[in-house]
Design a protein around this motif. Structure first.
Motif, PDB file in Angstrom:
ATOM      1  N   UNK A  56       0.826  -1.204   0.000  1.00 16.21           N
ATOM      2  CA  UNK A  56       0.000   0.000   0.000  1.00 16.21           C
ATOM      3  C   UNK A  56       0.865   1.260   0.000  1.00 16.21           C
ATOM      4  N   UNK A  57       1.910   1.247   0.833  1.00 13.10           N
ATOM      5  CA  UNK A  57       2.813   2.400   0.900  1.00 13.10           C
ATOM      6  C   UNK A  57       3.540   2.581  -0.433  1.00 13.10           C
ATOM      7  N   UNK A  58       4.043   1.489  -0.995  1.00 14.76           N
ATOM      8  CA  UNK A  58       4.846   1.558  -2.215  1.00 14.76           C
ATOM      9  C   UNK A  58       4.042   2.058  -3.416  1.00 14.76           C
ATOM     10  N   UNK A  59       2.785   1.665  -3.488  1.00 18.48           N
ATOM     11  CA  UNK A  59       1.942   2.094  -4.611  1.00 18.48           C
ATOM     12  C   UNK A  59       1.691   3.601  -4.555  1.00 18.48           C
ATOM     13  N   UNK A  82       4.302   5.082 -15.909  1.00 13.62           N
ATOM     14  CA  UNK A  82       5.624   4.464 -15.986  1.00 13.62           C
ATOM     15  C   UNK A  82       6.667   5.237 -15.181  1.00 13.62           C
ATOM     16  N   UNK A  83       6.512   6.531 -15.092  1.00 17.49           N
ATOM     17  CA  UNK A  83       7.385   7.305 -14.206  1.00 17.49           C
ATOM     18  C   UNK A  83       7.103   6.947 -12.750  1.00 17.49           C
ATOM     19  N   UNK A  84       5.827   6.742 -12.433  1.00 13.30           N
ATOM     20  CA  UNK A  84       5.440   6.417 -11.058  1.00 13.30           C
ATOM     21  C   UNK A  84       5.978   5.056 -10.619  1.00 13.30           C
ATOM     22  N   UNK A  85       6.168   4.135 -11.579  1.00 10.95           N
ATOM     23  CA  UNK A  85       6.658   2.804 -11.225  1.00 10.95           C
ATOM     24  C   UNK A  85       8.070   2.863 -10.642  1.00 10.95           C
ATOM     25  N   UNK A  86       8.870   3.821 -11.092  1.00 13.53           N
ATOM     26  CA  UNK A  86      10.217   3.981 -10.535  1.00 13.53           C
ATOM     27  C   UNK A  86      10.128   4.465  -9.094  1.00 13.53           C
ATOM     28  N   UNK A  87       9.216   5.363  -8.864  1.00 19.47           N
ATOM     29  CA  UNK A  87       8.998   5.877  -7.514  1.00 19.47           C
ATOM     30  C   UNK A  87       8.546   4.748  -6.587  1.00 19.47           C
ATOM     31  N   UNK A  88       7.698   3.853  -7.105  1.00 23.46           N
ATOM     32  CA  UNK A  88       7.234   2.696  -6.327  1.00 23.46           C
ATOM     33  C   UNK A  88       8.410   1.825  -5.880  1.00 23.46           C
ATOM     34  N   UNK A 125       3.999  -7.388  -7.952  1.00 21.89           N
ATOM     35  CA  UNK A 125       2.706  -6.707  -8.021  1.00 21.89           C
ATOM     36  C   UNK A 125       2.877  -5.208  -8.196  1.00 21.89           C
ATOM     37  N   UNK A 126       3.836  -4.628  -7.485  1.00 19.78           N
ATOM     38  CA  UNK A 126       4.096  -3.193  -7.578  1.00 19.78           C
ATOM     39  C   UNK A 126       4.547  -2.811  -8.984  1.00 19.78           C
ATOM     40  N   UNK A 127       5.313  -3.693  -9.636  1.00 19.54           N
ATOM     41  CA  UNK A 127       5.799  -3.430 -10.985  1.00 19.54           C
ATOM     42  C   UNK A 127       4.739  -3.648 -12.061  1.00 19.54           C
ATOM     43  N   UNK A 128       3.681  -4.356 -11.720  1.00 24.01           N
ATOM     44  CA  UNK A 128       2.681  -4.734 -12.716  1.00 24.01           C
ATOM     45  C   UNK A 128       1.708  -3.584 -12.985  1.00 24.01           C
TER      46      UNK A 128
END
Length: 386
Positions: A56-59, A82-88, A125-128
């Motif tokens: 939850x935090x990572x998303x 896709x930019x947000x996925x790096x932040x995750x 899951x976070x990367x998906x």
């Protein structure tokens, strides 16, 4: 196809997937739960709950933010996602490392191995991000097919582990494959069908990062509060009682909330339509309709469980888990209220009420921690449910 037709078709696909998930996981999980016993099942559940909070935090609220953006401007939303996925990734690394180190020095080997397996599965899951893209574009069919393939392979592995009487540590393999296989399928299909031309200039990237952080902050505070609120009774139960009680409680959670796949499918399907509503009245009609359906379904499931719940638990899980029966009833009611909360939160987000959600959920979180401790200390399992 009209937008209404897309929503109905999308919901049907989501429902079919959740039905397969629920029935598959209930039957195979019960097989595993009976095999490893309440204590070890509690350890597995404990690892799952801890990493659900980290997930939850990572998303960081990016699933909701990006769904809203994609439903209004596909290219901009895709770039943001896709930019947000790096932040995750960064947030996941920061939050996971201390927990794994702590478990290494303060837990038994079984809990540590389960935690590492769940951590890997959570990272996948976070990367998906492709799940969000498909849902936002009414293309949940791809999510369903890939998830079912992953589920079937995972269930076959779990069944084989139990049948071959392998050490319980082998359960880590299907935990990882459950999310890995669908991710690889969705990744392959997306890359094959899309030519990416994402916005990547440094100045734009900084704006994206700033937007993700500040827009997601109220949402992640809200989501963390909900995650702690939802998991506080489980974590508190393990601390105040023991992992055996947590194992029984986990069965009650699984059965008491199993019907929520319907509300999940409805909410997921209507969210893009809700976010693209032209006015407040249209968004209100969508939200109220879904809420009414959720209430009706919860009443029907409650009555069903009164009649058949005890038989169901005894046949699937065995006598060691029979106390889960009476614990299920408050959980069914809680699941109804939680599902209503999800659709109302989407309605609030439509009105840009991010700050309100954060404040409301922080208050609920603080209250629930105190309330959980008092109820569990006095009433144990049934107190955790209430």
């Amino acid at each position: 196809m009209s937008l209404k037709g897309k929503v109905i078709k999308n919901t049907a696909w989501l429902l079919s997937e959740k039905i397969i998930n629920i029935f598959g996981l209930i039957f195979i999980t019960s097989f595993v739960a009976k095999y490893i016993g309440p204590d070890n099942f509690g350890k597995l559940s404990l690892a799952t709950y801890m990493f659900s909070i980290i997930q939850t935090v990572s998303i960081w609220g990016t699933d909701t933010i990006c769904t809203k953006k994609i439903s209004r401007n596909y290219n901009l939303g895709l770039s943001l996602l896709f930019h947000a996925s790096r932040f995750r990734n960064l947030v996941f690394l920061i939050t996971t490392s201390p927990l794994i180190i702590y478990l290494y020095f303060n837990s038994d080997a079984t809990t540590l191995y389960f935690a590492i397996a769940v951590a890997i599965s959570t990272l996948i899951t976070i990367q998906d991000v492709y799940v969000i893209i498909n849902d936002a574009t009414y293309n949940s069919k791809l999510n369903v097919i890939s998830n079912v393939i992953g589920l079937v392979i995972s269930l076959v592995l779990r069944f084989s582990i139990v049948e071959l009487n392998l050490p319980i540590i082998f359960i880590c393999i299907p935990i990882i494959t459950l999310n890995l296989i669908p991710f690889l399928i969705r990744f392959y299909i997306f890359r094959k069908e899309n030519i990416l031309s994402l916005i990547s200039a440094d100045k734009i990237t900084k704006k994206f990062n700033s937007f993700v952080f500040y827009s997601g902050l109220p949402l992640v505070i809200s989501s963390i509060s909900v995650a702690i609120y939802f998991n506080s009774s489980r974590l508190m139960l393990a601390a105040v009682e023991n992992t055996k009680m947590l194992g029984i409680y986990s069965v009650a959670i699984t059965l008491g909330s199993s019907w929520s796949f319907i509300s999940y499918a409805l909410v997921t399907s209507v969210t893009p339509k809700l976010f693209s509503s032209k006015n407040l009245d249209q968004a209100g009609l969508i939200s109220s309709f879904v809420s009414q359906v959720i209430i009706i379904i919860s009443i029907l499931y409650f009555l069903f469980f009164v009649l058949f719940g005890k038989i169901f638990i005894h046949k699937l899980y065995g006598i060691d888990y029979i106390y889960a029966y009476e614990v299920c009833f408050p959980i069914i009611i809680a699941t109804c209220l939680s599902s209503l909360g999800v659709i109302s939160s989407r309605f609030i987000i439509f009105n840009n009420g991010y700050s309100y959600l954060g404040k409301k959920n922080i208050f609920t979180c603080i209250f629930s921690i105190f309330f959980s401790y008092v109820m569990i200390s006095k009433y144990s399992l049934i107190g955790a449910a209430y």
